[in-house]
Every structure is written in C-alpha cells, then in structure tokens.
Design a protein around this motif. Structure first.
Motif, PDB file in Angstrom:
ATOM      1  N   ILE A  75       0.875  -1.107  -0.169  1.00 29.92           N
ATOM      2  CA  ILE A  75       0.070   0.153  -0.130  1.00 29.92           C
ATOM      3  C   ILE A  75       0.796   1.153  -0.269  1.00 29.92           C
ATOM      4  O   ILE A  75       2.090   1.125   0.593  1.00 29.92           O
ATOM      5  N   CYS A  76       0.438   2.331  -0.708  1.00 26.84           N
ATOM      6  CA  CYS A  76       1.209   3.741  -0.823  1.00 26.84           C
ATOM      7  C   CYS A  76      -0.043   4.702  -0.497  1.00 26.84           C
ATOM      8  O   CYS A  76      -0.938   4.745  -0.907  1.00 26.84           O
ATOM      9  N   LEU A  77       0.568   5.389   0.566  1.00 28.41           N
ATOM     10  CA  LEU A  77      -0.483   6.358   1.388  1.00 28.41           C
ATOM     11  C   LEU A  77       0.071   7.692   1.089  1.00 28.41           C
ATOM     12  O   LEU A  77       1.216   7.734   1.588  1.00 28.41           O
ATOM     13  N   VAL A  78      -0.570   8.668   0.705  1.00 27.12           N
ATOM     14  CA  VAL A  78      -0.095  10.190   0.972  1.00 27.12           C
ATOM     15  C   VAL A  78      -1.159  11.041   1.140  1.00 27.12           C
ATOM     16  O   VAL A  78      -2.322  10.937   1.294  1.00 27.12           O
ATOM     17  N   ARG A  79      -0.821  12.201   1.684  1.00 25.13           N
ATOM     18  CA  ARG A  79      -1.419  13.330   2.013  1.00 25.13           C
ATOM     19  C   ARG A  79      -0.988  14.667   1.589  1.00 25.13           C
ATOM     20  O   ARG A  79       0.454  14.839   1.634  1.00 25.13           O
ATOM     21  N   ASP A  80      -1.783  15.762   1.216  1.00 19.18           N
ATOM     22  CA  ASP A  80      -1.041  16.991   0.836  1.00 19.18           C
ATOM     23  C   ASP A  80      -0.553  17.790   1.886  1.00 19.18           C
ATOM     24  O   ASP A  80       0.430  18.528   1.745  1.00 19.18           O
ATOM     25  N   ASN A  81      -1.158  17.873   2.955  1.00 25.41           N
ATOM     26  CA  ASN A  81      -0.931  18.442   3.896  1.00 25.41           C
ATOM     27  C   ASN A  81      -1.616  17.979   5.418  1.00 25.41           C
ATOM     28  O   ASN A  81      -2.355  17.038   5.299  1.00 25.41           O
ATOM     29  N   GLU A  82      -1.017  18.419   6.702  1.00 28.92           N
ATOM     30  CA  GLU A  82      -1.612  17.645   7.875  1.00 28.92           C
ATOM     31  C   GLU A  82      -3.289  17.784   7.998  1.00 28.92           C
ATOM     32  O   GLU A  82      -3.741  17.061   8.922  1.00 28.92           O
ATOM     33  N   ILE A  83      -3.880  18.488   7.149  1.00 29.59           N
ATOM     34  CA  ILE A  83      -5.216  18.728   7.490  1.00 29.59           C
ATOM     35  C   ILE A  83      -5.916  17.790   6.414  1.00 29.59           C
ATOM     36  O   ILE A  83      -7.068  17.657   6.078  1.00 29.59           O
ATOM     37  N   ALA A  84      -5.229  17.611   5.295  1.00 33.35           N
ATOM     38  CA  ALA A  84      -5.811  16.951   4.228  1.00 33.35           C
ATOM     39  C   ALA A  84      -6.408  15.524   4.220  1.00 33.35           C
ATOM     40  O   ALA A  84      -5.612  14.913   5.335  1.00 33.35           O
ATOM     41  N   MET A 100       6.136  -7.426  -9.151  1.00 35.56           N
ATOM     42  CA  MET A 100       5.810  -8.695  -9.997  1.00 35.56           C
ATOM     43  C   MET A 100       6.884  -9.652  -9.807  1.00 35.56           C
ATOM     44  O   MET A 100       6.441 -11.000  -9.850  1.00 35.56           O
ATOM     45  N   TYR A 101       8.143  -9.381  -9.279  1.00 30.62           N
ATOM     46  CA  TYR A 101       9.220 -10.383  -8.874  1.00 30.62           C
ATOM     47  C   TYR A 101       8.359 -11.309  -7.851  1.00 30.62           C
ATOM     48  O   TYR A 101       9.000 -12.553  -7.978  1.00 30.62           O
ATOM     49  N   TRP A 102       7.931 -10.987  -7.122  1.00 37.89           N
ATOM     50  CA  TRP A 102       7.111 -11.761  -5.879  1.00 37.89           C
ATOM     51  C   TRP A 102       5.741 -12.657  -6.556  1.00 37.89           C
ATOM     52  O   TRP A 102       5.267 -13.108  -5.882  1.00 37.89           O
ATOM     53  N   GLY A 103       5.318 -12.180  -7.827  1.00 36.91           N
ATOM     54  CA  GLY A 103       4.049 -13.084  -8.217  1.00 36.91           C
ATOM     55  C   GLY A 103       3.110 -12.099  -8.289  1.00 36.91           C
ATOM     56  O   GLY A 103       2.988 -11.123  -8.202  1.00 36.91           O
ATOM     57  N   ASN A 104       1.843 -12.685  -7.655  1.00 34.03           N
ATOM     58  CA  ASN A 104       0.623 -11.940  -7.674  1.00 34.03           C
ATOM     59  C   ASN A 104       0.506 -11.378  -6.273  1.00 34.03           C
ATOM     60  O   ASN A 104      -0.354 -11.713  -5.515  1.00 34.03           O
ATOM     61  N   VAL A 105       1.206 -10.487  -5.922  1.00 36.78           N
ATOM     62  CA  VAL A 105       1.177  -9.775  -4.862  1.00 36.78           C
ATOM     63  C   VAL A 105      -0.196  -8.839  -4.784  1.00 36.78           C
ATOM     64  O   VAL A 105      -0.747  -8.423  -6.013  1.00 36.78           O
ATOM     65  N   LYS A 106      -0.953  -8.542  -3.866  1.00 38.53           N
ATOM     66  CA  LYS A 106      -2.010  -7.863  -3.558  1.00 38.53           C
ATOM     67  C   LYS A 106      -1.704  -6.272  -3.219  1.00 38.53           C
ATOM     68  O   LYS A 106      -0.803  -5.984  -2.399  1.00 38.53           O
ATOM     69  N   VAL A 107      -2.237  -5.386  -4.064  1.00 36.64           N
ATOM     70  CA  VAL A 107      -1.788  -3.966  -3.893  1.00 36.64           C
ATOM     71  C   VAL A 107      -3.082  -3.143  -3.821  1.00 36.64           C
ATOM     72  O   VAL A 107      -4.236  -3.480  -4.243  1.00 36.64           O
ATOM     73  N   ASN A 114     -12.079   6.863  -2.637  1.00 37.19           N
ATOM     74  CA  ASN A 114     -11.178   6.761  -1.718  1.00 37.19           C
ATOM     75  C   ASN A 114     -11.141   5.704  -0.677  1.00 37.19           C
ATOM     76  O   ASN A 114     -10.659   5.798   0.555  1.00 37.19           O
ATOM     77  N   SER A 115     -11.758   4.564  -0.939  1.00 42.50           N
ATOM     78  CA  SER A 115     -11.918   3.627  -0.043  1.00 42.50           C
ATOM     79  C   SER A 115     -10.794   2.518  -0.187  1.00 42.50           C
ATOM     80  O   SER A 115     -10.119   2.605  -1.284  1.00 42.50           O
ATOM     81  N   LEU A 116     -10.682   1.627   0.771  1.00 42.46           N
ATOM     82  CA  LEU A 116      -9.667   0.785   1.034  1.00 42.46           C
ATOM     83  C   LEU A 116      -9.708  -0.462   0.122  1.00 42.46           C
ATOM     84  O   LEU A 116     -11.009  -1.172   0.493  1.00 42.46           O
ATOM     85  N   LYS A 117      -9.145  -0.639  -0.830  1.00 46.55           N
ATOM     86  CA  LYS A 117      -9.267  -1.612  -2.093  1.00 46.55           C
ATOM     87  C   LYS A 117      -8.232  -2.342  -2.453  1.00 46.55           C
ATOM     88  O   LYS A 117      -7.239  -1.532  -3.027  1.00 46.55           O
ATOM     89  N   PHE A 118      -7.944  -3.519  -2.294  1.00 44.04           N
ATOM     90  CA  PHE A 118      -6.611  -4.371  -2.589  1.00 44.04           C
ATOM     91  C   PHE A 118      -7.048  -5.238  -3.805  1.00 44.04           C
ATOM     92  O   PHE A 118      -8.268  -5.643  -3.908  1.00 44.04           O
ATOM     93  N   VAL A 119      -6.090  -5.122  -4.970  1.00 49.73           N
ATOM     94  CA  VAL A 119      -6.446  -6.091  -5.861  1.00 49.73           C
ATOM     95  C   VAL A 119      -5.150  -6.685  -6.461  1.00 49.73           C
ATOM     96  O   VAL A 119      -3.914  -6.291  -6.082  1.00 49.73           O
ATOM     97  N   SER A 120      -5.277  -8.058  -7.023  1.00 55.16           N
ATOM     98  CA  SER A 120      -3.727  -8.585  -7.366  1.00 55.16           C
ATOM     99  C   SER A 120      -3.468  -8.074  -8.320  1.00 55.16           C
ATOM    100  O   SER A 120      -3.885  -7.516  -9.187  1.00 55.16           O
ATOM    101  N   LEU A 121      -1.969  -8.322  -8.601  1.00 56.86           N
ATOM    102  CA  LEU A 121      -1.259  -7.728  -9.899  1.00 56.86           C
ATOM    103  C   LEU A 121      -1.796  -8.148 -10.815  1.00 56.86           C
ATOM    104  O   LEU A 121      -2.011  -7.468 -11.999  1.00 56.86           O
ATOM    105  N   SER A 122      -2.287  -9.351 -11.119  1.00 53.05           N
ATOM    106  CA  SER A 122      -2.906 -10.064 -12.461  1.00 53.05           C
ATOM    107  C   SER A 122      -4.208  -9.500 -12.615  1.00 53.05           C
ATOM    108  O   SER A 122      -4.556  -9.167 -13.857  1.00 53.05           O
ATOM    109  N   GLU A 123      -4.976  -8.772 -11.729  1.00 48.17           N
ATOM    110  CA  GLU A 123      -6.169  -8.141 -11.826  1.00 48.17           C
ATOM    111  C   GLU A 123      -5.859  -6.735 -12.331  1.00 48.17           C
ATOM    112  O   GLU A 123      -6.589  -6.193 -13.486  1.00 48.17           O
ATOM    113  N   LEU A 124      -4.735  -6.103 -11.937  1.00 42.81           N
ATOM    114  CA  LEU A 124      -4.416  -4.731 -12.424  1.00 42.81           C
ATOM    115  C   LEU A 124      -3.775  -4.791 -13.747  1.00 42.81           C
ATOM    116  O   LEU A 124      -3.956  -3.842 -14.340  1.00 42.81           O
TER     117      LEU A 124
END
Length: 146
Positions: A75-84, A100-107, A114-124
């Motif tokens: 997962i990669c998460l960012v915010r624009d500033n401390e109140i964003a 992809m080195y590790w195969g079908n990682v869930k990302v 902006n909901s939390l959703k993971f998919v496999s690399l093969s789906e992506l």
C-alpha cells in the motif's frame, strides 16, 4: 489474520507513520507485508533534483530483497498536508514491475471514493507481458532459493 485484517492494519500503519514522520505539510509512506508477517515501511527520499528521487515503495521493496522475504501486500498512502485527507496511490508501472518479482502480490489501488481496496497484480495488469510466457519458468521469487 485474514486479508481484510491485514489490509486494515497496513492502512493504519501507513497513517500512523505519516502523522509521526510528517507532522506538517506533505507526507507519504508505503507499507509492504511479507510472507513472514513483517511490515516494512518506506518513504520517498527527499532530494533537490526530482530526477534523483525514487518511488515511496522502493525502500521497502529493497528491504524485502535484503531480508529475502516474499512480499504479499503493498500500500502507498499520501496526504497533501496535515489537514488533508489521505489518498491511496496505485503503484506506478515501475513499482508494479518491481512487485511482480514476487508474483501475484495484492496491491492497494486508487478508487473514486477513496475506499480501501486491494487487487492482485494479475487483476491490475491483465495484459502483463509475462502472460506471453505461460509455459516457461521466469526468474521470479522462489521459496526454494539458496
């Protein structure tokens, strides 16, 4: 621990780390989970020359290689500033290739709400170049390596 619990824990770890590491202004962090149930956290390196920068996930990816552990989730998460609001960023193409080195990682992926959703690399990447080599062994992670 099931996937939903893992994914929620990763989101919480990323948020907590960003709030601590970046108390004000922009902040971003990536969390990778390994098959040994380790959670590796990394940030983008800060540099005056943007051409010398690396993706937020890169440090954790390197750490997984160093530890010789298989990545299962990212997962990669960012915010624009401390109140964003926090934003989930889908891995860029380069990081998708690195993972992809590790195969079908869930990302974790960016969604309209902006909901939390993971998919496999093969789906992506339904049309990833490796599908041309279905019957050949590629040099990917193997648990039986020395």
């Amino acid at each position: 621990m099931n996937n939903v619990e893992i994914e929620k824990k990763m989101l919480r770890l990323a948020k907590d780390f960003i709030e601590k590491r970046y108390p004000s202004r922009w902040g971003g962090a990536a969390v990778l989970r390994t098959d040994k149930n380790n959670y590796l956290i990394s940030v983008a390196i800060e540099t005056c020359n943007s051409g010398a920068s690396l993706c937020i996930e890169t440090g954790a990816i390197c750490e997984a290689h160093k530890l010789n552990e298989r990545v299962t989730h990212s997962i990669c998460l960012v915010r624009d500033n401390e109140i964003a609001e926090f934003k989930i960023l889908t891995p860029c193409g380069i990081c998708q290739e690195r993972l992809m080195y590790w195969g079908n990682v869930k990302v974790a992926v960016t969604t309209d709400d902006n909901s939390l959703k993971f998919v496999s690399l093969s789906e992506l990447q339904r049309f990833h170049w490796t599908t041309a080599y279905k019957n050949e062994k590629l040099e990917f992670y193997s648990d039986d390596r020395n």
